[in-house]
Design a protein around this motif. Sequence first.
Motif, PDB file in Angstrom:
ATOM      1  N   GLY A  35       0.792  -1.213   0.000  1.00  0.00           N
ATOM      2  CA  GLY A  35       0.000   0.000   0.000  1.00  0.00           C
ATOM      3  C   GLY A  35       0.834   1.276   0.000  1.00  0.00           C
ATOM      4  N   TYR A  36       0.137   2.396   0.104  1.00  0.00           N
ATOM      5  CA  TYR A  36       0.751   3.726   0.047  1.00  0.00           C
ATOM      6  C   TYR A  36       1.703   3.931   1.225  1.00  0.00           C
ATOM      7  CZ  TYR A  36       1.271   8.716   0.788  1.00  0.00           C
ATOM      8  OH  TYR A  36       1.800   9.954   1.014  1.00  0.00           O
ATOM      9  N   GLY A  37       2.880   4.494   0.923  1.00  0.00           N
ATOM     10  CA  GLY A  37       3.802   4.937   1.960  1.00  0.00           C
ATOM     11  C   GLY A  37       4.593   3.835   2.640  1.00  0.00           C
ATOM     12  N   GLU A  38       4.314   2.584   2.316  1.00  0.00           N
ATOM     13  CA  GLU A  38       4.986   1.479   3.002  1.00  0.00           C
ATOM     14  C   GLU A  38       5.903   0.738   2.026  1.00  0.00           C
ATOM     15  OE1 GLU A  38       2.518  -1.707   4.309  1.00  0.00           O
ATOM     16  OE2 GLU A  38       1.252  -1.693   2.533  1.00  0.00           O
ATOM     17  N   HIS A  39       6.154  -0.547   2.283  1.00  0.00           N
ATOM     18  CA  HIS A  39       7.087  -1.310   1.447  1.00  0.00           C
ATOM     19  C   HIS A  39       6.823  -2.794   1.661  1.00  0.00           C
ATOM     20  CE1 HIS A  39       9.679  -2.316   4.962  1.00  0.00           C
ATOM     21  NE2 HIS A  39       9.225  -1.157   5.406  1.00  0.00           N
ATOM     22  N   SER A  40       7.416  -3.609   0.787  1.00  0.00           N
ATOM     23  CA  SER A  40       7.119  -5.044   0.802  1.00  0.00           C
ATOM     24  C   SER A  40       7.640  -5.746   2.050  1.00  0.00           C
ATOM     25  CB  SER A  40       7.706  -5.711  -0.448  1.00  0.00           C
ATOM     26  OG  SER A  40       9.105  -5.538  -0.504  1.00  0.00           O
ATOM     27  N   GLY A  41       8.649  -5.173   2.702  1.00  0.00           N
ATOM     28  CA  GLY A  41       9.179  -5.801   3.901  1.00  0.00           C
ATOM     29  C   GLY A  41       8.193  -5.906   5.044  1.00  0.00           C
ATOM     30  N   ARG A  42       7.129  -5.117   5.012  1.00  0.00           N
ATOM     31  CA  ARG A  42       6.107  -5.194   6.062  1.00  0.00           C
ATOM     32  C   ARG A  42       5.207  -6.429   5.903  1.00  0.00           C
ATOM     33  NH1 ARG A  42       2.269  -1.594   6.822  1.00  0.00           N
ATOM     34  NH2 ARG A  42       2.377  -1.851   9.081  1.00  0.00           N
ATOM     35  N   TYR A  43       5.436  -7.221   4.862  1.00  0.00           N
ATOM     36  CA  TYR A  43       4.579  -8.386   4.592  1.00  0.00           C
ATOM     37  C   TYR A  43       5.283  -9.703   4.930  1.00  0.00           C
ATOM     38  CZ  TYR A  43       1.335  -5.103   2.763  1.00  0.00           C
ATOM     39  OH  TYR A  43       0.448  -4.061   2.687  1.00  0.00           O
ATOM     40  N   GLN A  44       6.244  -9.629   5.852  1.00  0.00           N
ATOM     41  CA  GLN A  44       6.989 -10.824   6.246  1.00  0.00           C
ATOM     42  C   GLN A  44       6.061 -11.908   6.808  1.00  0.00           C
ATOM     43  OE1 GLN A  44      10.250 -11.065   5.742  1.00  0.00           O
ATOM     44  NE2 GLN A  44      10.805 -12.910   6.860  1.00  0.00           N
ATOM     45  N   GLU A  45       5.122 -11.527   7.672  1.00  0.00           N
ATOM     46  CA  GLU A  45       4.251 -12.543   8.282  1.00  0.00           C
ATOM     47  C   GLU A  45       3.290 -13.175   7.269  1.00  0.00           C
ATOM     48  OE1 GLU A  45       1.422 -13.344  12.186  1.00  0.00           O
ATOM     49  OE2 GLU A  45       2.227 -11.334  11.842  1.00  0.00           O
ATOM     50  N   PRO A  46       2.534 -12.386   6.486  1.00  0.00           N
ATOM     51  CA  PRO A  46       1.696 -13.038   5.475  1.00  0.00           C
ATOM     52  C   PRO A  46       2.513 -13.831   4.465  1.00  0.00           C
ATOM     53  CG  PRO A  46       1.543 -10.634   5.312  1.00  0.00           C
ATOM     54  CD  PRO A  46       2.249 -10.940   6.582  1.00  0.00           C
ATOM     55  N   HIS A  62       7.125  -0.275  -4.705  1.00  0.00           N
ATOM     56  CA  HIS A  62       6.697   0.561  -5.818  1.00  0.00           C
ATOM     57  C   HIS A  62       7.624   1.772  -5.976  1.00  0.00           C
ATOM     58  CE1 HIS A  62       3.251  -1.942  -5.718  1.00  0.00           C
ATOM     59  NE2 HIS A  62       2.729  -1.383  -4.660  1.00  0.00           N
ATOM     60  N   MET A  63       7.574   2.390  -7.135  1.00  0.00           N
ATOM     61  CA  MET A  63       8.348   3.610  -7.361  1.00  0.00           C
ATOM     62  C   MET A  63       8.096   4.615  -6.232  1.00  0.00           C
ATOM     63  SD  MET A  63       6.094   5.448 -10.393  1.00  0.00           S
ATOM     64  CE  MET A  63       6.183   4.058 -11.514  1.00  0.00           C
ATOM     65  N   GLY A  64       9.182   5.223  -5.767  1.00  0.00           N
ATOM     66  CA  GLY A  64       9.053   6.202  -4.693  1.00  0.00           C
ATOM     67  C   GLY A  64       8.766   5.602  -3.330  1.00  0.00           C
ATOM     68  N   HIS A  65       8.893   4.298  -3.197  1.00  0.00           N
ATOM     69  CA  HIS A  65       8.595   3.609  -1.945  1.00  0.00           C
ATOM     70  C   HIS A  65       9.741   2.656  -1.584  1.00  0.00           C
ATOM     71  CE1 HIS A  65       4.545   4.967  -2.963  1.00  0.00           C
ATOM     72  NE2 HIS A  65       4.159   4.669  -1.739  1.00  0.00           N
ATOM     73  N   GLY A  66       9.924   2.462  -0.286  1.00  0.00           N
ATOM     74  CA  GLY A  66      10.877   1.474   0.187  1.00  0.00           C
ATOM     75  C   GLY A  66      12.259   1.686  -0.390  1.00  0.00           C
TER      76      GLY A  66
END
Length: 268
Positions: A35-46, A62-66
């Motif tokens: 989602g907006y403002g975050e990054h893929s690393g926050r999806y470790q648990e799922p 995404h571009m401009g993120h993470g």
Amino acid sequence: MADTRDHVLTGTRGTLAVREWPHPRPRYIALVVHGYGEHSGRYQEPAGVLTAHGAVVYGPDHMGHGRSAGERVVVEDFEDVVTDVHAVAGLARAAHPGLPLVLIGHSMGGLISARYAQRYGDELTALVLSGPVIGAWELPGRLLALDEIPDTPVNPAALSRDPAVGAAYAADPLVWHGPMKRPTVEAFARALDTVDRGGGLGALPVLWLHGDDDRLVPLDGSRVGVERLGGTLTERIYPGARHEVFHETNRAEVFADLTDFLDGVLAR
């Protein structure tokens, strides 16, 4: 769970950082769209749940993120982000030819994933939307009516009833903690209209997950967009849950609903 692997792709607006959660013998590919403002690393648990279920999991920033290139949180055209996600799908397919592809989009990632399904739906086995920014989302219109967008970052308490989730979000240096930027808000407004006009998804299996106390992306506004998208819809609405159902206090229930849905789809 296996360690992550990092990939770097050339995206539409610069380098694109991609995480992979490997699986030695996957039975499907799960592509997670943050989602907006975050990054893929926050999806470790799922991602751990999905790999335990038999998936190899990929997630771009995404571009401009993470860790990806670009001015922070600036997205001038969501069609470019969809094209980037399709490039990540290409990376995954090249490594794992012939496997079913499941797209899982949260919040802004739900908007991107819905548009992806309109553009590339014949490549998907299923679509999962978590708190998706589609339909009647009023925030862009309210912000664009102002002369200056206020410096009002996302309230971490709006994400989950689990206070540890908000604390980790607030302390995460890869999360954007500043105001929204006008080009991105304008792009949101255009993308909402594009998805609204973009046509239905035919018989594509769709799972919609949403908390009924989501104050960032209210349930009723998303329902308008989900119902317009169509597809073969399964919905799960969680009483009391806030915006990030994958990080909610009842996430074990959410993960069970996700894997049950995928079992049904993959068995077809």
